[in-house]
Design an enzyme around this catalytic site. Structure first.
Site, short mmCIF file in Angstrom:
data_model
loop_
_atom_site.label_atom_id
_atom_site.label_comp_id
_atom_site.label_asym_id
_atom_site.label_seq_id
_atom_site.Cartn_x
_atom_site.Cartn_y
_atom_site.Cartn_z
N GLU A 1 0.60 -1.22 -0.14
CA GLU A 1 0.23 0.25 -0.35
C GLU A 1 0.91 1.08 0.11
O GLU A 1 0.68 2.03 0.73
CB GLU A 1 -1.01 -0.08 0.96
CG GLU A 1 -2.09 -1.16 0.86
CD GLU A 1 -3.04 -1.29 2.22
OE1 GLU A 1 -2.95 -0.13 3.22
OE2 GLU A 1 -4.09 -1.80 1.39
N GLU B 1 -5.87 -8.41 0.14
CA GLU B 1 -6.14 -7.88 0.68
C GLU B 1 -7.88 -7.68 0.63
O GLU B 1 -8.17 -7.75 -0.53
CB GLU B 1 -5.71 -7.25 2.26
CG GLU B 1 -4.52 -7.40 2.48
CD GLU B 1 -4.17 -5.68 3.43
OE1 GLU B 1 -4.82 -5.60 3.63
OE2 GLU B 1 -2.77 -5.67 3.19
#
Length: 472
Positions: free
Chosen positions: A165, A370
């Site tokens: 991320e 995720e």
């Protein structure tokens, strides 16, 4: 409505799940591990520190055995940089390296492919004190760290992720404890300078992987989501396009094509936030070539045009900034979507939309690293955890992933968040994601016993049928 036979999931599809080191390992100060920024930060009010977490450091054999029982083909976990190199750029801690070597061997014993994230929000504190990612030397240290991992694990690990991320590190770094804004005059410029050094490091690490790991495959792992305009007004459509470029494409355009997205570059120029680029940087950025794209997906965004003229205070930074910028766009709630207990919009069809957008733009295989539902799970009197709400969430997202495969998207694997319960960044153990319940509360460690949730048995069936049976 036209109906057709679904294309099957690939025979070698990588079903599994994910965790991160600082959220599940614990053992934060033993066996030579150095502190990370997550170890020293002040926990969010009402949440615990990371000293014990889910204690996977001492339970990894039990946890991997449970993942094998579910039938995992892959386990995505991260390596704690400061466990392997306590100061980030100094001597190697052999005990830390041995832990990850043993973890890899334990996965392989059951036929589970390790998918290793090199950096997941836990910069060594010693590097942070030297300026962290704001110094080019941090990128050099990360490249050395990657070399250590490739040299010691590369013969057994074929799938690698660079930085988890990276877009969130740039957009909301102060909120996740990875950026200290104290004393910084131009926060935007500093964040995008850090981002530039991360991108330089990522490109070089991808090239190193191909050089040092025979048959190795590597990719980025941003958080990606489709962005909807609040209406069909052209101004709202333009606002959504710009925010999507800032949130999503800026990072993947660089990872895949080695170029800065033109719209975001113009946006940064307007904010006096352009990074300083040294001679040769653009050639380095063009040298890294991912084999696949990994991304995390939880929800979509919706934005409208914004006509205000008040510019953001450079000394403040809050979560609303991720979807709002005065004069350009502002985040709005999508009234067509239900939300989780924590107000996150649930959008399975948006998952399909996002998969198609990413694949259409880059034409690389995709693995989801995720996707999941955080909820207040409860152990019943009979010892079970009846998390039907999680099963329904995952059912609907896997259905849409199947439809994306029908659309022609090349899917490599699916690793929802998370394999076991772990500390959620803002809610601690109150917000659980795992297939495996960890018996502790925020401030009561109890016995850390592992309990199979109802979703554990459901996901076992999904894997055994290669996604053909999603029934509860």
């Amino acid at each position: 409505m036209m109906s057709r036979q679904h294309k099957p999931f690939p025979a070698d599809f990588l079903w599994g799940a994910s965790t991160s080191a600082y959220q599940c390992e614990g053992a934060s100060d033993i066996d030579g591990k150095g502190p990370s920024v997550q170890d020293v930060k002040e926990p969010f009010p009402g949440t615990p520190d990371f000293k014990v977490a889910s204690d996977q450091y001492h339970h990894y054999k039990e946890d991997i055995a449970l993942m094998a029982e579910m039938g995992f083909k892959v386990y995505r976990f991260s390596v704690s940089w400061s466990r392997v190199i306590p100061t980030g750029d100094g001597p190697i801690n052999q005990k830390g390296l041995d832990y990850y070597s043993d973890l890899v061997d334990e996965c392989l014993k059951y036929g589970i492919q390790p998918l290793v994230t090199m950096y997941h929000f836990d910069l060594p504190q010693a590097l942070a004190e030297k300026g962290g990612w704001g110094r080019r030397e941090c990128a050099d240290a990360f490249i050395r760290f990657a070399k250590v991992l490739f040299e010691n694990l590369g013969s057994r690990v074929k799938y690698w992720l660079t930085i988890n991320e990276q877009n969130m590190l740039t957009l909301v770094g102060p909120l996740i404890g990875t950026f200290n804004a104290e004393g910084v005059k131009n926060i935007q410029k500093e964040l995008y300078q850090q981002n530039h050094y991360m991108m330089l490091a990522q490109a070089q690490v991808m090239a190193l992987c191909h050089e040092m790991v025979p048959g190795g495959k590597i990719g980025p792992a941003p958080n990606i989501s489709a962005v909807y305009p609040a209406s069909c007004l052209p101004e709202d459509v333009k606002a959504a396009e710009l925010f999507s470029a800032i949130r999503n494409w800026f990072y993947l355009d660089m990872a895949v094509y080695g170029v800065y997205n033109h719209q975001v570059w113009s946006f940064l120029e307007m904010q006096d936030a352009l990074p300083e680029i040294a001679e040769g940087d653009m050639e380095i950025l063009a040298s890294g070539h991912p084999d696949f794209i990994a991304f995390n997906y939880y929800n979509t965004g919706t934005v409208a045009r914004d006509e205000s003229t008040e510019m953001p205070d450079p000394g403040s930074f809050d979560q609303q900034r991720i979807a709002s910028f005065p004069g350009l766009y502002r985040g709005v709630k999508n009234g067509n979507l239900p939300t989780t207990q924590w107000g996150w919009e649930i959008d399975p069809i948006g998952f399909r939309n996002t998969l198609n957008q990413v694949y259409s733009r880059y034409r690389l295989p995709i693995i989801i690293t995720e996707n999941g539902l955080g909820a207040k799970d409860k152990v019943e009197a009979d010892g079970s955890v009846q998390d039907d709400y999680r099963i329904e969430y995952l059912q609907r997202h896997i259905e849409q992933m199947q439809l994306a495969i029908d659309d022609g998207v090349e899917m490599l694997g699916y690793c929802p968040w998370s394999a076991i319960d772990l500390i959620s960044t803002h809610e601690g153990f109150e917000k659980r994601y795992g297939f495996i319940y960890v018996n502790r509360d925020n401030f009561d460690l109890k016995d850390l016993r592992r309990i199979r949730k109802k979703s554990f048995f459901w996901y076992k069936k999904v894997i055994a049928t290669n996604g053909a049976d999603l029934s509860n």
